[in-house]
Enzyme design. Structure first.
Site, PDB file in Angstrom:
ATOM      1  N   ALA A 101      51.825  50.029  61.064  1.00  8.97           N
ATOM      2  CA  ALA A 101      50.977  48.925  61.526  1.00  8.97           C
ATOM      3  C   ALA A 101      51.817  47.988  62.377  1.00  8.97           C
ATOM      4  CB  ALA A 101      50.395  48.182  60.327  1.00  8.97           C
ATOM      5  N   LYS A 102      51.115  47.112  63.076  1.00  9.72           N
ATOM      6  CA  LYS A 102      51.806  46.194  63.992  1.00  9.72           C
ATOM      7  C   LYS A 102      52.859  45.347  63.263  1.00  9.72           C
ATOM      8  CE  LYS A 102      49.484  47.520  67.510  1.00  9.72           C
ATOM      9  NZ  LYS A 102      48.066  47.266  67.676  1.00  9.72           N
ATOM     10  N   ARG A 103      52.579  45.032  61.991  1.00  4.46           N
ATOM     11  CA  ARG A 103      53.525  44.167  61.266  1.00  4.46           C
ATOM     12  C   ARG A 103      54.838  44.897  60.928  1.00  4.46           C
ATOM     13  NH1 ARG A 103      49.476  45.484  58.019  1.00  4.46           N
ATOM     14  NH2 ARG A 103      49.964  46.971  56.357  1.00  4.46           N
TER      15      ARG A 103
END
Ligand code: GLU
Length: 295
Positions: free
Chosen positions: A234-236
């Site tokens: 994920a982007k995080r």
């Protein structure tokens, strides 16, 4: 006409390494089997301004080349026509349930988990009139089966639920499951390569294709990329987009090389190009386990 493969991103944000790896695989599968390769921007909802342009630029930067590009937002008449046919065949009903009502009804004993519980399936004309006055309706498919088995090139037979899924949302937007089936046929797509998070939707799509009299494409669900925590990337998870990686000194060419290594198509650090990978690609040789990106 030769069949086509496709990559179909939703422009809801920047592509990350997992998305890029799926795009690479989609092109490798298509080109290595003599297919055309199409790009379809799935922009019926969740559109973030500028995301589409950045996605296309990122795909080009790693060497993805498509023969045709379409945007779902420009194809509404196609979805409306398919829906009209299903309505004429009495395959569709109006659903007035809120999300909360569905959750409550679906948690009742004996309801198959995750399936629409059928609350609005058999409303009388009077009940429908009363609810229509109160709120807009979604349109659902009147499914005649509980589940369906599809065959996936990598995972083999897969049996999954086919409930009364949504065809048009309350806001009037065609649902993903309808649009994807209509588009794949209209574009001559007979090879669907995508992340295996979409495998559970596939029996619904194959069932709908059958009702519309359309052929079911060959499905190839490829393993996802996992992040350092072991969950889906994920982007995080830090630097996972081309822009983020570039600021760490990792170029688009480096990214293609990393992805090729993850697919057992290159040695670490080896410069590669998509045409070279197309020549090396053997569908039987792709790793079946998810690839973990630790940055
Ligand atoms: N637009 C979908 C996504 O980005 C993919 C749809 C598909 O490949 O069928 O998750």
């Amino acid at each position: 006409m030769v069949g086509a493969g496709r990559y179909a991103p939703s422009p809801s944000g920047d592509l990350h390494l997992g998305n890029l790896r799926t795009a690479v695989l989609a092109q490798l599968f298509a080109r290595s089997s003599g297919h055309r390769f199409l790009l379809r921007v799935e922009d019926l909802d969740r559109v973030r301004p500028g995301a589409q342009e950045r996605q296309l630029a990122d795909l080009r930067a790693i060497g993805i080349v498509w023969d045709e590009l379409v945007r779902q937002s420009e194809r509404r008449p196609l979805y409306d026509a398919a829906l009209a046919g299903l309505i004429a065949d009495r395959r569709v009903y109006e659903c007035f349930c809120t999300r909360r009502e569905i959750q409550e009804a679906a948690s009742a004993p004996h309801a198959p988990p995750g399936a629409y519980p059928g609350t609005c399936r058999n409303l009388t004309a009077a009940e429908r009139a009363e609810r229509t006055a109160a709120r807009p309706a979604a349109l659902r498919l009147r499914s005649e089966v509980a589940d369906l088995t599809v065959t996936d090139l990598l995972t083999g037979p897969y049996t999954g639920q086919v409930d009364d899924f949504v065809l048009r949302r309350t806001d009037g937007i065609p649902a993903y499951n309808l649009a994807v089936v209509v588009d794949d046929d209209a574009q001559g797509v007979d090879q669907v390569v995508r992340g295996d998070d979409l495998l559970p939707s596939t029996p619904r799509q194959a069932y709908l294709a059958g009702l519309l009299g359309l052929p079911v494409p060959q499905y190839v669900h490829v393993p996802l990329v996992l992040g350092p925590s072991g969950a889906r990337l994920a982007k995080r998870d830090g630097a996972v987009t081309l822009a983020e990686l570039a600021s760490d000194g990792v170029s688009a060419d480096d990214v293609l090389s990393l992805l090729a290594v993850s697919l057992d198509l290159a040695e670490p650090g080896e410069p590669v190009s998509m045409p070279a990978l197309e020549r090396r690609f053997d569908p039987a040789g792709i790793p079946r386990a998810p690839w973990t990106w630790t940055g």
